[in-house]
Write an enzyme that holds these catalytic residues in place. Structure first.
Site: not given
Ligand code: AMP
Ligand code: TRP
Length: 347
Positions: A125, A208, A211
């Site tokens: 990041k 991965k 967003k």
């Molecule tokens: P974030 O939006 O980064 O706060 O992520 C929220 C949750 O979603 C966290 O537990 C991440 O590990 C999970 N997450 C985000 N992107 C993925 C992905 N591509 N595959 C699996 N889990 C995800």
């Protein structure tokens, strides 16, 4: 000598689940399958479940203030629409419980610079110009440890990308317990596993699903309508071979593996079972089956999110009552932490 009084005040930790999602805008199928679907599954008599919209983590990168408030409500709406029951689970936003930031400060003094410097999410990041990154971005994992340990959470469901942060949380708990010679914070278990702990990009099976990917075709957004979902799966990158009927046949075929993983997670069946069903099919035949399954599951969630978002007051009052219940657990744990560390309490 070990203070017997401290030792005897210890309790056995009940099974307590904590997890959080950042309100930074845009929710993907990865967030659903890797995280929120599992949050829903963990709601049971066996666990006390606490789910948090981590707005203080969100501001480690600048957020438009008006959008941040809306995005916080949107994550709450997503949780509820996906099946989190605000009566049985505690649902709140992080900044509403000041104890998170207070415990995070203590953990800033427990965590070591070297530990933080190893965090790959910080490196990703912060990018090339790490000197210009916010100090909060560097300290991010100590706040995350505070989120978890403030509730003495024993289980934390997250996607695979959060594994390193959870290891750091364990290190902080162990060092705190060691430094103050007390068995106070539990050593938390990550709950990663599951079929879809890492949902990959539809354009590149080695990246991965995120967003923040510049290509919208790389992801399924929770807000995508049926036509968009069909189109994105249709355009998803694949290889030229038919689907195999055994898992071994997915080796070195990351895009094929990803689509089979997504289908298995959505339809709640094992990869083996999916391959028995779709093995031998061409992607042109499999993709519409997958898209239809995705629409069937995601459409009701996105419809309910839209409905909830039109009732901001309803969301706000759910979050307010969640914060109150969260504070009932957090406050005595912070108070005890302060006491252990030696903070003098005003009488
Ligand atoms: P974030 O939006 O980064 O706060 O992520 C929220 C949750 O979603 C966290 O537990 C991440 O590990 C999970 N997450 C985000 N992107 C993925 C992905 N591509 N595959 C699996 N889990 C995800
Ligand atoms: N860092 C997590 C993410 O980016 C969000 C998060 C913050 C979290 N605090 C947490 C997840 C505590 C689990 C437990 O996805």
């Amino acid at each position: 000598m070990i203070d017997q009084d401290k030792k005897s005040s210890l309790k056995t930790f009940e099974k307590r689940v904590f997890s959080g999602v950042q309100p930074t805008g845009g929710l993907t199928l990865g967030n659903y399958l890797g995280a929120v679907k599992r949050f829903v599954e963990m709601q049971s008599k066996e666990y006390k479940t606490i789910y948090c919209v981590v707005d203080q983590h969100a501001i480690t990168a600048w957020q438009n203030p008006t959008e941040l408030k809306q995005n916080t409500r949107q994550i709450a709406a997503f949780f509820i629409a996906a099946g989190i029951d605000p009566n049985s689970s505690i649902l709140f936003n992080q900044s509403a419980v000041a104890e998170h930031a207070q415990l995070a400060w203590v953990f800033n003094c427990v965590a070591r610079m070297g530990w933080m410097q190893r965090m790959t999410q910080f490196k990703d990041k912060a990018g090339k110009n790490a000197q210009n990154a916010a100090l909060g971005l560097f300290a991010y994992p100590a706040l995350m440890a505070a989120d978890i340990l403030l509730y003495h959470a024993t289980h934390v469901p997250v996607g695979d990308d959060q594994k390193q942060h959870l290891e750091l949380t364990r290190d902080i708990a162990i060092k705190f317990n060691h430094d103050y010679d007390i068995d106070f914070f539990p050593v938390t278990e990550p709950v990663i596993g599951g079929t879809a702990s890492r949902v990959m990009s539809l354009r590149d099976g080695t990246k991965k699903m995120s967003k923040s990917d510049p290509s919208d075709l790389s992801r399924i957004n929770m807000s995508d309508d049926a036509d968009t979902i069909f189109l994105k799966f249709k355009k998803a990158r694949t290889d030229a071979e038919a689907l195999p009927s055994e898992i071994d046949g997915l080796k070195d075929r990351p895009e094929a593996e990803n689509l089979v993983t997504i289908y298995s997670a959505l339809s709640e069946q094992s990869m083996d079972k999916t391959l028995q069903e779709v093995g031998g099919k061409q992607f042109s035949e499999f993709k519409p089956i997958l898209a239809e399954c995705a629409v069937e599951i995601l459409s009701p969630i996105s419809r309910e999110m839209t409905r909830l978002m039109q009732n901001a007051d309803e969301i706000d009052s759910i979050l307010a009552s969640g914060a109150k219940r969260a504070r009932e657990i957090a406050s005595p744990i912070l108070e005890k932490t302060y006491d252990i560390v030696g903070m003098l309490k005003p009488k």
